[in-house]
Write a protein that holds these residues in place. Structure first.
Motif, mmCIF file in Angstrom:
data_model
loop_
_atom_site.group_PDB
_atom_site.id
_atom_site.type_symbol
_atom_site.label_atom_id
_atom_site.label_comp_id
_atom_site.label_asym_id
_atom_site.label_seq_id
_atom_site.Cartn_x
_atom_site.Cartn_y
_atom_site.Cartn_z
ATOM 1 N N CYS A 164 -5.177 1.456 -4.448
ATOM 2 C CA CYS A 164 -5.231 2.452 -3.530
ATOM 3 C C CYS A 164 -5.196 3.781 -3.812
ATOM 4 C CB CYS A 164 -4.501 2.023 -2.373
ATOM 5 S SG CYS A 164 -4.918 0.527 -1.353
ATOM 6 N N GLU A 165 -4.238 3.935 -4.671
ATOM 7 C CA GLU A 165 -3.909 5.456 -5.287
ATOM 8 C C GLU A 165 -4.989 5.817 -5.992
ATOM 9 O OE1 GLU A 165 -2.245 9.020 -5.784
ATOM 10 O OE2 GLU A 165 -1.481 7.430 -4.368
ATOM 11 N N THR A 166 -5.663 4.799 -6.925
ATOM 12 C CA THR A 166 -6.520 5.229 -7.642
ATOM 13 C C THR A 166 -7.942 5.499 -7.030
ATOM 14 O OG1 THR A 166 -5.912 3.611 -9.647
ATOM 15 C CG2 THR A 166 -7.924 4.306 -9.743
ATOM 16 N N ALA A 220 -0.972 -1.117 -4.162
ATOM 17 C CA ALA A 220 -0.854 0.375 -4.174
ATOM 18 C C ALA A 220 -1.313 1.227 -5.239
ATOM 19 C CB ALA A 220 0.570 0.623 -4.178
ATOM 20 N N ARG A 221 -1.309 0.574 -6.353
ATOM 21 C CA ARG A 221 -2.149 1.367 -7.505
ATOM 22 C C ARG A 221 -3.436 1.537 -7.575
ATOM 23 N NH1 ARG A 221 -0.934 -1.560 -12.853
ATOM 24 N NH2 ARG A 221 1.223 -1.637 -12.038
ATOM 25 N N GLN A 233 -7.848 6.469 -3.694
ATOM 26 C CA GLN A 233 -7.548 7.196 -2.648
ATOM 27 C C GLN A 233 -8.074 6.630 -1.433
ATOM 28 O OE1 GLN A 233 -9.487 10.989 -3.768
ATOM 29 N NE2 GLN A 233 -7.463 11.357 -5.046
ATOM 30 N N CYS A 234 -7.463 5.417 -1.092
ATOM 31 C CA CYS A 234 -7.863 4.729 0.268
ATOM 32 C C CYS A 234 -6.816 3.884 0.536
ATOM 33 C CB CYS A 234 -9.282 3.619 -0.101
ATOM 34 S SG CYS A 234 -8.541 2.386 -1.194
ATOM 35 N N ASN A 235 -6.755 3.103 1.745
ATOM 36 C CA ASN A 235 -5.838 2.478 2.342
ATOM 37 C C ASN A 235 -6.147 0.887 1.950
ATOM 38 O OD1 ASN A 235 -4.278 4.274 3.569
ATOM 39 N ND2 ASN A 235 -5.920 4.586 5.176
ATOM 40 N N GLU A 274 2.672 -4.022 -5.623
ATOM 41 C CA GLU A 274 2.628 -2.795 -6.580
ATOM 42 C C GLU A 274 0.950 -2.554 -7.087
ATOM 43 O OE1 GLU A 274 4.223 -1.692 -10.804
ATOM 44 O OE2 GLU A 274 5.257 -3.326 -9.740
ATOM 45 N N ALA A 306 -7.099 2.124 -13.221
ATOM 46 C CA ALA A 306 -5.954 1.846 -12.417
ATOM 47 C C ALA A 306 -4.799 1.095 -13.208
ATOM 48 C CB ALA A 306 -6.327 0.686 -11.445
#
Length: 70
Positions: free
Chosen positions: A51-53, A48-49, A55-57, A45, A26
């Motif tokens: 959650c992207e890592t 968001a990183r 793959q969730c909210n 920020e 991450a």
């Protein structure tokens, strides 16, 4: 009002991702990682990183703790 990241730690366990591996993938600095461990605020920020890592909210990794109204 405060934050609680216990959902994040449970999600890492469910996904079988070690904390050091998560921090590395991450791109989370040691200082930010410490803030997460201490349930302190981190930037959107960073959230968001995360959650992207994973793959969730955002609601999957944190809760807002409300103070009682008097």
């Amino acid at each position: 009002m405060g934050v609680n990241y216990s959902k994040l730690w449970h999600l890492l366990i469910e996904k079988k991702i070690s904390k050091p591996k998560f921090r590395e993938v991450a791109g989370i600095s040691p200082a930010t990682y410490t803030k997460l461990n201490q349930d302190k605020y981190v930037s959107m920020e960073i959230m968001a990183r995360i959650c992207e890592t994973l793959q969730c909210n955002i609601g999957d990794v944190m809760d807002i703790e409300h103070k009682e109204l008097k």
